[in-house]
Design a protein around this motif. Structure first.
Motif, short mmCIF file in Angstrom:
data_model
loop_
_atom_site.label_atom_id
_atom_site.label_comp_id
_atom_site.label_asym_id
_atom_site.label_seq_id
_atom_site.Cartn_x
_atom_site.Cartn_y
_atom_site.Cartn_z
N MET A 1 0.88 -1.24 0.07
CA MET A 1 -0.04 -0.05 -0.05
C MET A 1 0.90 1.19 0.00
O MET A 1 2.01 1.26 0.68
CB MET A 1 -1.07 0.03 1.11
N CYS A 7 0.03 8.59 -1.98
CA CYS A 7 -1.45 8.67 -2.15
C CYS A 7 -1.77 9.96 -2.63
O CYS A 7 -2.76 10.40 -3.36
CB CYS A 7 -2.51 8.11 -0.84
N ASP A 140 -11.15 6.37 -0.49
CA ASP A 140 -11.12 5.35 -1.03
C ASP A 140 -12.67 4.67 -0.75
O ASP A 140 -13.53 5.38 -0.30
CB ASP A 140 -10.27 3.97 -0.39
N ARG A 141 -12.92 3.40 -1.30
CA ARG A 141 -14.20 3.06 -0.99
C ARG A 141 -14.74 2.54 0.45
O ARG A 141 -16.16 2.41 0.43
CB ARG A 141 -14.78 1.81 -2.15
N GLU A 142 -13.79 2.53 1.40
CA GLU A 142 -14.60 2.46 2.73
C GLU A 142 -14.43 3.74 3.34
O GLU A 142 -14.63 3.63 4.54
CB GLU A 142 -13.12 1.51 3.39
N LEU A 175 -8.78 6.06 -4.71
CA LEU A 175 -7.97 5.16 -4.84
C LEU A 175 -8.56 3.62 -4.32
O LEU A 175 -9.29 3.48 -3.60
CB LEU A 175 -6.59 5.46 -4.37
N PRO A 176 -7.62 2.62 -4.57
CA PRO A 176 -8.02 1.35 -4.04
C PRO A 176 -8.15 1.42 -2.66
O PRO A 176 -9.07 0.82 -1.99
CB PRO A 176 -7.04 0.34 -4.89
N GLU A 177 -7.03 1.75 -1.96
CA GLU A 177 -6.97 1.70 -0.62
C GLU A 177 -6.21 2.94 0.16
O GLU A 177 -5.12 3.06 -0.48
CB GLU A 177 -6.45 0.35 0.07
#
Length: 197
Positions: A1, A7, A140-142, A175-177
């Motif tokens: 990560m 990021c 991110d999606r969380e 972003l993914p995470e």
């Protein structure tokens, strides 16, 4: 990560790669989705950043909020009343002040538009009908969020727990995470031109 710095760099690079037309179109789509949502419709007070450079534009949202009879508050970075830091510098804090029109915003901290008139206009705690619209560099999606590194929103949000907290960004900033620290505060939802997260 990737770490936080990497990021931020990745997401900001993607954002700056958008054309003016793409940003304008995406900004309109974001505003339209927001205006249709109950969080906006039910809010009496909107705490909203004044967009700067290539951030999601917020002035159209402010104008609509004024037309809809909502109170609009924008953030100002100022010296904290707390003692100086160990490094000897003044600690900064973020306070929201009510603005009645766009002309009341002036160039402030790091060139960012902020309220020029503050006396008697500070936001005094959540009423339960407040909506906070916040910027950020990466998401991110969380619903993890990276700001610009000052920690101003994380600090402020800890005292605004009953407000609805929505982060707005362009889809390319998701972003993914992301890494997360204990002091980071996640928004309730994230809004992009592609929809809600």
């Amino acid at each position: 990560m990737l770490n936080k710095k990497e990021c931020r760099k990745e997401a900001l690079c993607r954002r700056s790669g958008m054309t003016m037309e793409e940003r304008t179109d995406a900004g309109r789509r974001i505003a339209g989705l927001l205006f249709a949502d109950s969080a906006y419709r039910n809010a009496e007070r909107i705490l909203i950043y004044a967009s700067y450079r290539d951030e999601v534009p917020t002035y159209e949202i402010m104008e609509q909020a004024w037309r809809d009879g909502k109170q609009v508050f924008c953030p100002k970075i100022e010296d904290s009343p707390e003692p100086e830091t160990t490094a000897g510098g003044k600690k900064k804090t973020m306070t929201f002040y009510r603005v009645f029109c766009r002309d009341e915003l002036v160039k402030g901290y790091q060139g960012i538009p902020e309220p020029g008139i503050t006396e008697g206009r500070s936001w005094e705690g959540s009423s339960g009908k407040d909506l906070i619209l916040m910027p950020g560099t990466a998401f991110d999606r969380e619903r993890r969020r990276l700001g610009y590194g000052g920690g101003f929103y994380d600090q402020f949000l800890q005292n605004a727990c009953s407000a609805v907290k929505i982060a707005v960004c362009f889809n390319c900033q998701v972003l993914p995470e992301l890494p997360e620290e204990e002091t980071d505060v996640r928004p309730d939802r994230i809004l992009t031109e592609e929809g809600w997260i």
